[in-house]
Design an enzyme around this catalytic site. Structure first.
Site, short mmCIF file in Angstrom:
data_model
loop_
_atom_site.label_atom_id
_atom_site.label_comp_id
_atom_site.label_asym_id
_atom_site.label_seq_id
_atom_site.Cartn_x
_atom_site.Cartn_y
_atom_site.Cartn_z
N HIS A 265 0.84 -1.20 0.00
CA HIS A 265 0.00 0.00 0.00
C HIS A 265 0.89 1.26 0.00
O HIS A 265 0.95 1.93 -1.00
CB HIS A 265 -1.01 0.05 1.17
N ASP A 316 -4.86 -8.27 -3.35
CA ASP A 316 -5.13 -8.05 -1.93
C ASP A 316 -6.46 -8.65 -1.47
O ASP A 316 -6.54 -9.84 -1.19
CB ASP A 316 -5.05 -6.53 -1.65
ZN LIG Z 1 -3.29 -6.93 2.73
#
Ligand SMILES: [Zn+2]
Length: 442
Positions: A265, A316
């Protein structure tokens, strides 16, 4: 020796080469020849052939949430409560079936390697299974059966928050201390298609002393180390309050930032964080479809590019499983924030989706169509309603900006054909997803 003959193949840069013969012996590419006639015994691959694509950040079980959480309201934190409800219900057997179907969906979408960020280690309430790696081993088996390479990023998770106790669900994630985590992980071994790596869940869940120990552990074993970093502004605020450091600053103090480290991220970074990432040659893994879904924000990808920070991508939370949607998301989200087009060129987005992801997962010999590389290929049809009319000279940008997972028609992993004609060769993907997901909810 098998020859795959590609109508078009991406060998790097911004355009595709035509009539490319790729010879494969065992699991390696042994020759790549452009402008070659199609040999009589070759496997003919129409459309554009890419190196296999890397899904550098995955939590397989989140696939059971698709369509059940995305229409809701709330925040990352309320979504997490729903995700924990699924985690509570999994056991090694149900997780194996769900992961096998999910990894097969990834293969069908063109992913040839997955980085499984795995933190659900133990039974309900933290009870140990007879084999303490029962779930990790189930994930390794699931990937092998789905025909996809895996790096099992075995994740350390010790605390429920900066000063919170573990809740009931989180007790399943914890080994108690970092030494017990390391001893458990050392019991697993890889194979020609599987590697074992390490992950710090986040600076919320692992204290600085333990992060330092993990960084040493990963260096000694020469394995990848990943961590969730600054996905939410709240994490930054809490880290600053607890330690006087941003999550990136704290990881740096612990010696975690190296060229084996991938920050997942890295959405909310300070200028100093970007400098620390760059000077330690860290890779950033962006997960655009998840970050959109969870209202995380848009990561500073233009700053990464300008600094020379390498990027890879991940599905993800499995909100969608589509490497093209993730890759173009990097550029399209940047257009929305910068009001400028073309920061990230199509060839750079493919590099993120292929070789950078492979390297992040410890497979630096993958993600390239070149001699000596792993024989992992993904072929994309240019004849669907989405891509019909594509100009061969612009096939790379057409695929990056216009393709969908459903356009992938042929996938090869280690020289073995996993998907042919858009059909997975060993898994009935939709039926197995349906069965394994309903099992979670009934
Ligand atoms: Zn994750």
């Amino acid at each position: 020796v098998t020859t795959f003959w590609c109508e078009l193949a991406w060998l790097g840069g911004h355009t595709a080469a035509a009539n490319v013969a790729i010879e494969v012996a065992g699991d390696r590419i042994t020759a790549v020849t452009a402008d070659s006639p199609c040999p009589a015994d070759a496997v003919r691959l129409s459309g554009l052939t890419l190196p296999g694509m890397a899904n550098a950040h995955s939590h397989a079980f989140h696939r059971a949430l698709r369509g059940r959480t995305h229409g809701g309201t709330g925040s990352f934190w309320t979504w997490r409560d729903q995700m924990y409800a699924v985690a509570d219900r999994l056991d090694p057997d149900t997780y194996h079936d769900l992961a096998r179907a999910t990894f097969a969906e990834m293969a069908l979408a063109g992913f040839t390697v997955v980085g499984e960020f795995h933190y659900l280690h133990h039974g309900p309430g933290g009870a140990r299974y007879a084999d303490p790696n029962a779930i990790g081993e189930a994930l390794l088996a699931a990937a092998a059966e789905a025909g996809i390479r895996i790096t099992l990023l075995d994740t350390c998770y010790l605390h429920g928050g900066f000063d919170d106790e573990l809740n009931h669900t989180q007790r399943r994630f914890s080994d108690g201390d970092v030494e017990a985590w390391g001893e458990r992980v050392a019991m697993m071994t890889g194979s020609s298609t599987a590697k074992i790596g390490a992950a710090v869940h986040s600076v919320r869940a692992v204290d600085p002393t333990s992060i330092t120990a993990m960084a040493d552990w990963a260096t000694k074993r020469d394995v990848p180390l990943h961590a969730h970093v600054s996905e939410q502004p709240t994490e930054n605020e809490q880290s600053l309050a607890a330690y006087g450091r941003t999550p990136t600053g704290l990881l740096h103090d612990c010696g975690a930032l190296t060229d084996r480290f991938t920050a997942v991220h890295a959405t909310h970074l300070s200028d100093d964080d970007v400098v620390a990432m760059r000077s330690n040659r860290v890779t950033c893994c962006i997960c655009p479809t998840t970050e959109r879904d969870l209202a995380d924000g848009i990561g500073p990808t233009a700053a990464w590019r300008e600094s020379g920070i390498a990027m890879c991508l991940g599905s993800d939370s499995q909100a969608v499983i589509d490497p093209f949607e993730e890759a173009r998301g990097i550029e399209l989200d940047e257009r929305l924030t910068s009001l400028r087009r073309g920061t990230h060129q199509p060839g750079e987005l493919l590099t993120a989706a292929t070789s950078t992801g492979y390297r992040s997962l410890g497979w630096s010999d993958g993600g390239h169509l070149q001699i000596g590389a792993l024989a992992d290929l993904t072929s994309v049809a240019l004849t669907s309603p989405r891509l019909a009319g594509t100009d061969a000279a612009q096939a790379v940008s057409a695929v990056v900006f216009g393709a969908a997972a459903a356009d992938v028609h042929h996938v090869v992993v280690g020289g073995r054909v996993v998907v042919a004609g858009g059909v997975h060769q060993t898994v009935d993907v939709a039926a197995e997803l349906d069965r394994s997901i309903w099992r979670m909810w009934s």
